[in-house]
Write an enzyme that holds these catalytic residues in place. Structure first.
Site, PDB file in Angstrom:
ATOM      1  N   CYS A 166      64.128  34.191 150.091  1.00 54.91           N
ATOM      2  CA  CYS A 166      63.968  35.205 151.135  1.00 54.91           C
ATOM      3  C   CYS A 166      64.748  34.825 152.396  1.00 54.91           C
ATOM      4  O   CYS A 166      64.521  33.760 152.982  1.00 54.91           O
ATOM      5  CB  CYS A 166      62.484  35.379 151.459  1.00 54.91           C
ATOM      6  SG  CYS A 166      62.145  36.277 152.975  1.00 54.91           S
ATOM      7  N   GLY A 167      65.651  35.689 152.826  1.00 55.41           N
ATOM      8  CA  GLY A 167      66.462  35.421 154.020  1.00 55.41           C
ATOM      9  C   GLY A 167      65.630  35.300 155.278  1.00 55.41           C
ATOM     10  O   GLY A 167      65.889  34.440 156.130  1.00 55.41           O
ATOM     11  N   HIS A 168      64.609  36.141 155.418  1.00 54.19           N
ATOM     12  CA  HIS A 168      63.743  36.078 156.603  1.00 54.19           C
ATOM     13  C   HIS A 168      62.965  34.756 156.628  1.00 54.19           C
ATOM     14  O   HIS A 168      62.724  34.190 157.692  1.00 54.19           O
ATOM     15  CB  HIS A 168      62.769  37.258 156.619  1.00 54.19           C
ATOM     16  CG  HIS A 168      63.436  38.583 156.819  1.00 54.19           C
ATOM     17  ND1 HIS A 168      64.230  38.853 157.907  1.00 54.19           N
ATOM     18  CD2 HIS A 168      63.435  39.706 156.061  1.00 54.19           C
ATOM     19  CE1 HIS A 168      64.683  40.093 157.818  1.00 54.19           C
ATOM     20  NE2 HIS A 168      64.231  40.623 156.711  1.00 54.19           N
ATOM     21  N   CYS A 169      62.573  34.285 155.449  1.00 55.50           N
ATOM     22  CA  CYS A 169      61.857  32.995 155.361  1.00 55.50           C
ATOM     23  C   CYS A 169      62.776  31.845 155.771  1.00 55.50           C
ATOM     24  O   CYS A 169      62.356  30.927 156.481  1.00 55.50           O
ATOM     25  CB  CYS A 169      61.345  32.763 153.945  1.00 55.50           C
ATOM     26  SG  CYS A 169      60.176  34.013 153.349  1.00 55.50           S
TER      27      CYS A 169
END
Length: 496
Positions: free
Chosen positions: A55-58
């Site tokens: 996950c990029g946001h993670c």
């Protein structure tokens, strides 16, 4: 003996669970199904992140999360930060009904609530401190006041000689409800003197723009909250993952958006230009810059019908009116032009800007006719024909799956002179009287009455044919369908 043995075995298992090893990664506790209970029970306060490695946001949150953990440790805080790999610990993930990443939950003495703060280290720490301590920190000395103000990008301090007064209680009430920022309170004469502040004043100290703002309105909780909402953000706000929530959830619903390129030096060139109109309309219009070099912002450009070659440019948007957009006649970004554009907007002199594509010359060549903003009403509201319209988005997966079926549908009914099968790209064409909030949206507009009936059945040739042949009997009115829209495929405000 057997029952004693069973008891001992259970006790050993329980002890093993409670002693399950808890590893740390950059100050963050690593949670698994084996140590989850001990982490939650052995620590009074735990912020737990469910993440996915892909996950990029993670990945963007990870360094800020670690920084927050180290900051809390340096403060000797009892609050612990923890994380669980949701792709590995699937049982924990399912048990906590995690539906997206990252998901953060705050545990206080075993009970949990959803985390609603920002994703910068300071935001995380501030939110946690507010949830675990008093609404405002006591600042009895100049040194403590200075340290408190210097430590935070935004700090709100109440100056009250009598901390039990009604005014002070209003301030503390606001402090208990606003999670994004830290609050301090002082009744010390030396602090009043140091900052040259009168009794009963509230000051928002900040490390940008003018450095501080003093509240001088009627002291009510709503007024103080509005003051904080306006002055806690920079005069010109940069749109990014960290500011999006504050931008869209704030009280100011009218935004001037500047589409710029950092690489081209637009930030340095234009931000100073708009300071004067931003100051004049502070509290009425939020001025926001969007770096169009960021690939994550491509959907915003698309939403406004813009391309990279259109940059730099500006638009106004009013969130309260179905994301109504306004385009200036003069696109040049100068102080005078921006001032005039915003002034005309405030005074209600601007017409809403509706996107439309050029009408293709061969729009009616194929069985499925092509609609754009300029020919929609003429074709659809023809009282002599039924018109089936698919409102679609090019990027929508469901629309892409429907495309070949819809072409088959057009081919099936191409010889019916009382029926038109049509489609319109609703991301590039807008209508003042019809709002499309999810894709694909299929509506049958009946001849004579022009009543719109939305199709919500299976997206198959058979299902669509039955809908047409029944004259919309297997659908629902457009008004009813609008109320039930779930916006599954359209980006939400904070994702634009």
């Amino acid at each position: 003996m057997r029952s004693i043995g069973g008891f001992c075995l259970a006790a050993l298992c329980l002890a093993a669970t409670s002693l399950a090893k808890v590893e740390t990664d950059e100050g963050v506790l690593v949670v698994t199904k084996d140590n989850f209970e001990s982490v939650i029970q052995d620590n009074e306060y735990v912020l737990l992140e469910f993440y996915a490695p892909w996950c990029g946001h993670c990945r963007a949150l990870a360094p800020e999360y670690a920084k927050a953990a180290k900051k809390l440790e340096a403060m000797d805080s009892p609050i612990k930060l923890a994380k669980v790999d949701a792709t590995v610990e699937t049982q924990l993930t399912e048990k906590h009904l995690v539906r997206g990443y990252p998901t953060l939950k705050f545990y206080r003495k075993g009970a949990h609530i959803d985390y609603t703060g920002g994703r910068q280290a300071d935001d995380i720490v501030n939110w946690l401190i507010k949830k675990t301590g008093p609404p405002a920190k006591n600042l009895p000395t100049v040194d403590e006041a200075k340290a408190f103000i210097d430590e935070h990008k935004v700090a709100i301090v109440g100056f009250f000689k009598d901390v039990e007064s009604d005014a002070a209680k209003v301030f503390l009430e606001v402090g208990s409800t606003v999670d994004d920022y830290v609050f301090g309170i002082t009744s010390a004469d030396e602090v009043f003197k140091e900052y040259e502040i009168e009794d009963g004043k509230i000051v928002l100290f900040k490390k940008f723009d003018e450095g501080k703002a003093v509240f001088d309105g009627e002291l009510t909780a709503t007024a103080v909250q509005n003051f904080i909402s306006v002055y806690s953000l920079p005069l010109v706000v940069e749109f990014n993952q960290d500011t999006a929530q504050k931008i869209f959830s704030g009280d100011i619903k009218s935004h001037l958006l500047l589409f710029l390129s950092k690489e081209a030096g637009h930030i340095e060139k234009y931000v100073e230009v708009i300071q004067e109109p931003a100051k004049k309309y502070r509290g009425e219009v939020l001025f926001v810059t969007i770096d169009c070099d960021e690939t994550d912002h491509e959907r915003i450009l698309e939403f406004f019908g813009l391309k990279k070659e259109d940059i730099p440019t500006m638009r106004l948007i009013k969130l309260e009116q179905d994301m109504a957009k306004y385009k200036p006649d003069n696109l040049e970004i100068t102080t005078e032009n921006v001032m005039g554009f915003v002034t005309d907007f405030i005074e209600g002199k601007l017409k809403q800007h509706l996107l439309t594509q050029e009408l293709p010359e061969d729009w009616d060549k194929n069985p499925v006719k092509v609609l754009v903003g300029t020919n929609f009403h003429e074709i659809v509201f023809n009282k002599e024909k039924d018109v089936l319209v698919e409102f679609y988005a090019p990027w929508c997966g469901h629309c892409q799956q429907l495309a070949p079926i819809y072409e088959q549908l057009g081919e099936k009914y191409k010889d019916d002179d009382k029926l038109i099968i049509a489609k319109m790209d609703a991301t590039a064409n807008e209508l003042a009287d019809i709002k499309v909030s999810s894709f694909p949206k299929i509506v049958l507009y009946k001849k004579e009455t022009n009543e719109g009936v939305e199709y919500n059945g299976e997206r198959t040739l058979e299902g669509l044919s039955k809908f047409i042949d029944s004259n919309g009997a297997y659908g629902q009115s457009a008004e009813e369908a609008q109320e039930e829209d779930e916006d599954d495929d359209v980006p939400r405000k904070d994702e634009l």
